[in-house]
Design a protein around this motif. Structure first.
Motif, PDB file in Angstrom:
ATOM      1  N   VAL A  16       0.857  -1.186   0.000  1.00  0.00           N
ATOM      2  CA  VAL A  16       0.000   0.000   0.000  1.00  0.00           C
ATOM      3  C   VAL A  16       0.893   1.237   0.000  1.00  0.00           C
ATOM      4  O   VAL A  16       1.820   1.351   0.806  1.00  0.00           O
ATOM      5  CB  VAL A  16      -0.930   0.009   1.235  1.00  0.00           C
ATOM      6  N   LYS A  17       0.610   2.154  -0.914  1.00  0.00           N
ATOM      7  CA  LYS A  17       1.375   3.396  -0.982  1.00  0.00           C
ATOM      8  C   LYS A  17       0.585   4.565  -0.389  1.00  0.00           C
ATOM      9  O   LYS A  17       1.116   5.341   0.383  1.00  0.00           O
ATOM     10  CB  LYS A  17       1.773   3.708  -2.418  1.00  0.00           C
ATOM     11  N   LYS A  18      -0.704   4.687  -0.787  1.00  0.00           N
ATOM     12  CA  LYS A  18      -1.527   5.777  -0.252  1.00  0.00           C
ATOM     13  C   LYS A  18      -2.994   5.541  -0.573  1.00  0.00           C
ATOM     14  O   LYS A  18      -3.340   4.710  -1.401  1.00  0.00           O
ATOM     15  CB  LYS A  18      -1.081   7.130  -0.816  1.00  0.00           C
ATOM     16  N   ILE A  19      -3.826   6.293   0.109  1.00  0.00           N
ATOM     17  CA  ILE A  19      -5.273   6.294  -0.148  1.00  0.00           C
ATOM     18  C   ILE A  19      -5.583   7.651  -0.763  1.00  0.00           C
ATOM     19  O   ILE A  19      -5.198   8.682  -0.211  1.00  0.00           O
ATOM     20  CB  ILE A  19      -6.070   6.094   1.152  1.00  0.00           C
ATOM     21  N   ILE A  20      -6.257   7.628  -1.919  1.00  0.00           N
ATOM     22  CA  ILE A  20      -6.560   8.894  -2.596  1.00  0.00           C
ATOM     23  C   ILE A  20      -8.072   9.116  -2.653  1.00  0.00           C
ATOM     24  O   ILE A  20      -8.760   8.576  -3.498  1.00  0.00           O
ATOM     25  CB  ILE A  20      -5.956   8.955  -4.008  1.00  0.00           C
ATOM     26  N   THR A  21      -8.581   9.853  -1.699  1.00  0.00           N
ATOM     27  CA  THR A  21      -9.986  10.220  -1.674  1.00  0.00           C
ATOM     28  C   THR A  21     -10.154  11.459  -0.797  1.00  0.00           C
ATOM     29  O   THR A  21      -9.369  11.682   0.123  1.00  0.00           O
ATOM     30  CB  THR A  21     -10.881   9.077  -1.159  1.00  0.00           C
ATOM     31  N   THR A  22     -11.170  12.234  -1.100  1.00  0.00           N
ATOM     32  CA  THR A  22     -11.480  13.394  -0.262  1.00  0.00           C
ATOM     33  C   THR A  22     -12.532  13.038   0.783  1.00  0.00           C
ATOM     34  O   THR A  22     -12.876  13.856   1.618  1.00  0.00           O
ATOM     35  CB  THR A  22     -11.992  14.565  -1.120  1.00  0.00           C
ATOM     36  N   ASP A  23     -13.015  11.801   0.738  1.00  0.00           N
ATOM     37  CA  ASP A  23     -14.032  11.316   1.670  1.00  0.00           C
ATOM     38  C   ASP A  23     -13.354  10.851   2.960  1.00  0.00           C
ATOM     39  O   ASP A  23     -12.800   9.755   3.022  1.00  0.00           O
ATOM     40  CB  ASP A  23     -14.817  10.175   1.027  1.00  0.00           C
ATOM     41  N   SER A  24     -13.383  11.699   3.987  1.00  0.00           N
ATOM     42  CA  SER A  24     -12.690  11.367   5.235  1.00  0.00           C
ATOM     43  C   SER A  24     -13.299  10.150   5.933  1.00  0.00           C
ATOM     44  O   SER A  24     -12.595   9.410   6.617  1.00  0.00           O
ATOM     45  CB  SER A  24     -12.680  12.567   6.179  1.00  0.00           C
ATOM     46  N   VAL A  25     -14.591   9.923   5.758  1.00  0.00           N
ATOM     47  CA  VAL A  25     -15.237   8.751   6.364  1.00  0.00           C
ATOM     48  C   VAL A  25     -14.673   7.475   5.740  1.00  0.00           C
ATOM     49  O   VAL A  25     -14.341   6.519   6.451  1.00  0.00           O
ATOM     50  CB  VAL A  25     -16.778   8.820   6.205  1.00  0.00           C
ATOM     51  N   LEU A  26     -14.537   7.451   4.418  1.00  0.00           N
ATOM     52  CA  LEU A  26     -13.971   6.284   3.739  1.00  0.00           C
ATOM     53  C   LEU A  26     -12.520   6.086   4.137  1.00  0.00           C
ATOM     54  O   LEU A  26     -12.098   4.960   4.405  1.00  0.00           O
ATOM     55  CB  LEU A  26     -14.091   6.429   2.218  1.00  0.00           C
ATOM     56  N   THR A  27     -11.753   7.157   4.208  1.00  0.00           N
ATOM     57  CA  THR A  27     -10.351   7.053   4.609  1.00  0.00           C
ATOM     58  C   THR A  27     -10.233   6.439   5.998  1.00  0.00           C
ATOM     59  O   THR A  27      -9.443   5.517   6.213  1.00  0.00           O
ATOM     60  CB  THR A  27      -9.678   8.443   4.591  1.00  0.00           C
ATOM     61  N   LYS A  28     -11.023   6.915   6.948  1.00  0.00           N
ATOM     62  CA  LYS A  28     -10.993   6.366   8.306  1.00  0.00           C
ATOM     63  C   LYS A  28     -11.411   4.900   8.315  1.00  0.00           C
ATOM     64  O   LYS A  28     -10.840   4.084   9.043  1.00  0.00           O
ATOM     65  CB  LYS A  28     -11.900   7.176   9.228  1.00  0.00           C
ATOM     66  N   LYS A  29     -12.411   4.549   7.507  1.00  0.00           N
ATOM     67  CA  LYS A  29     -12.872   3.161   7.423  1.00  0.00           C
ATOM     68  C   LYS A  29     -11.743   2.256   6.926  1.00  0.00           C
ATOM     69  O   LYS A  29     -11.481   1.203   7.514  1.00  0.00           O
ATOM     70  CB  LYS A  29     -14.071   3.074   6.484  1.00  0.00           C
ATOM     71  N   LEU A  30     -11.067   2.662   5.855  1.00  0.00           N
ATOM     72  CA  LEU A  30      -9.991   1.853   5.290  1.00  0.00           C
ATOM     73  C   LEU A  30      -8.824   1.719   6.273  1.00  0.00           C
ATOM     74  O   LEU A  30      -8.284   0.627   6.451  1.00  0.00           O
ATOM     75  CB  LEU A  30      -9.524   2.449   3.963  1.00  0.00           C
ATOM     76  N   ILE A  31      -8.479   2.808   6.934  1.00  0.00           N
ATOM     77  CA  ILE A  31      -7.395   2.762   7.917  1.00  0.00           C
ATOM     78  C   ILE A  31      -7.767   1.850   9.080  1.00  0.00           C
ATOM     79  O   ILE A  31      -6.946   1.066   9.552  1.00  0.00           O
ATOM     80  CB  ILE A  31      -7.036   4.179   8.393  1.00  0.00           C
ATOM     81  N   SER A  32      -9.011   1.915   9.530  1.00  0.00           N
ATOM     82  CA  SER A  32      -9.437   1.065  10.652  1.00  0.00           C
ATOM     83  C   SER A  32      -9.430  -0.413  10.277  1.00  0.00           C
ATOM     84  O   SER A  32      -9.339  -1.276  11.151  1.00  0.00           O
ATOM     85  CB  SER A  32     -10.813   1.484  11.153  1.00  0.00           C
ATOM     86  N   MET A  33      -9.515  -0.713   8.980  1.00  0.00           N
ATOM     87  CA  MET A  33      -9.451  -2.095   8.518  1.00  0.00           C
ATOM     88  C   MET A  33      -8.009  -2.565   8.320  1.00  0.00           C
ATOM     89  O   MET A  33      -7.780  -3.692   7.902  1.00  0.00           O
ATOM     90  CB  MET A  33     -10.235  -2.254   7.213  1.00  0.00           C
ATOM     91  N   GLY A  34      -7.043  -1.687   8.600  1.00  0.00           N
ATOM     92  CA  GLY A  34      -5.638  -2.087   8.517  1.00  0.00           C
ATOM     93  C   GLY A  34      -4.959  -1.750   7.209  1.00  0.00           C
ATOM     94  O   GLY A  34      -3.848  -2.194   6.950  1.00  0.00           O
ATOM     95  N   ILE A  35      -5.615  -0.961   6.373  1.00  0.00           N
ATOM     96  CA  ILE A  35      -5.011  -0.572   5.106  1.00  0.00           C
ATOM     97  C   ILE A  35      -4.148   0.658   5.358  1.00  0.00           C
ATOM     98  O   ILE A  35      -4.615   1.790   5.344  1.00  0.00           O
ATOM     99  CB  ILE A  35      -6.091  -0.328   4.034  1.00  0.00           C
ATOM    100  N   LEU A  36      -2.878   0.384   5.633  1.00  0.00           N
ATOM    101  CA  LEU A  36      -1.923   1.419   6.009  1.00  0.00           C
ATOM    102  C   LEU A  36      -0.739   1.404   5.058  1.00  0.00           C
ATOM    103  O   LEU A  36      -0.392   0.359   4.491  1.00  0.00           O
ATOM    104  CB  LEU A  36      -1.424   1.179   7.437  1.00  0.00           C
ATOM    105  N   LYS A  37      -0.100   2.543   4.908  1.00  0.00           N
ATOM    106  CA  LYS A  37       1.069   2.659   4.041  1.00  0.00           C
ATOM    107  C   LYS A  37       2.123   1.623   4.437  1.00  0.00           C
ATOM    108  O   LYS A  37       2.430   1.454   5.621  1.00  0.00           O
ATOM    109  CB  LYS A  37       1.655   4.070   4.153  1.00  0.00           C
TER     110      LYS A  37
END
Length: 76
Positions: A16-37
């Motif tokens: 994983v390199k980065k998450i590209i979205t302006t949707d902060s809810v989606l970003t937090k959801k993905l990070i909470s699922m362990g999708i980290l750089k």
């Protein structure tokens, strides 16, 4: 080479390199699922139409919508 997680082939490992979205809810959801750089991810299953996509990350399986996976940039 960078690409979207949704474009990975089956069993192709990437980091994983980065998450590209302006949707902060989606970003937090993905990070909470362990999708980290830096985390290694492998696509293990894709449905017939490509949605959803099942991945393995941090030792567990996770199912993502194709739209969600397209916002995750990975590199091989």
């Amino acid at each position: 080479m960078e690409m979207a997680l949704s474009d990975l082939k089956l069993d192709q490992p990437a980091k994983v390199k980065k998450i590209i979205t302006t949707d902060s809810v989606l970003t937090k959801k993905l990070i909470s699922m362990g999708i980290l750089k830096g985390e290694e991810v492998v696509v293990t299953k894709k449905s017939v139409l490509g949605d959803p996509i099942e991945i393995t990350i941090r030792g567990y399986n996770l199912s993502l919508r194709k739209d969600e996976a397209s916002k995750i940039v990975v590199e091989d």
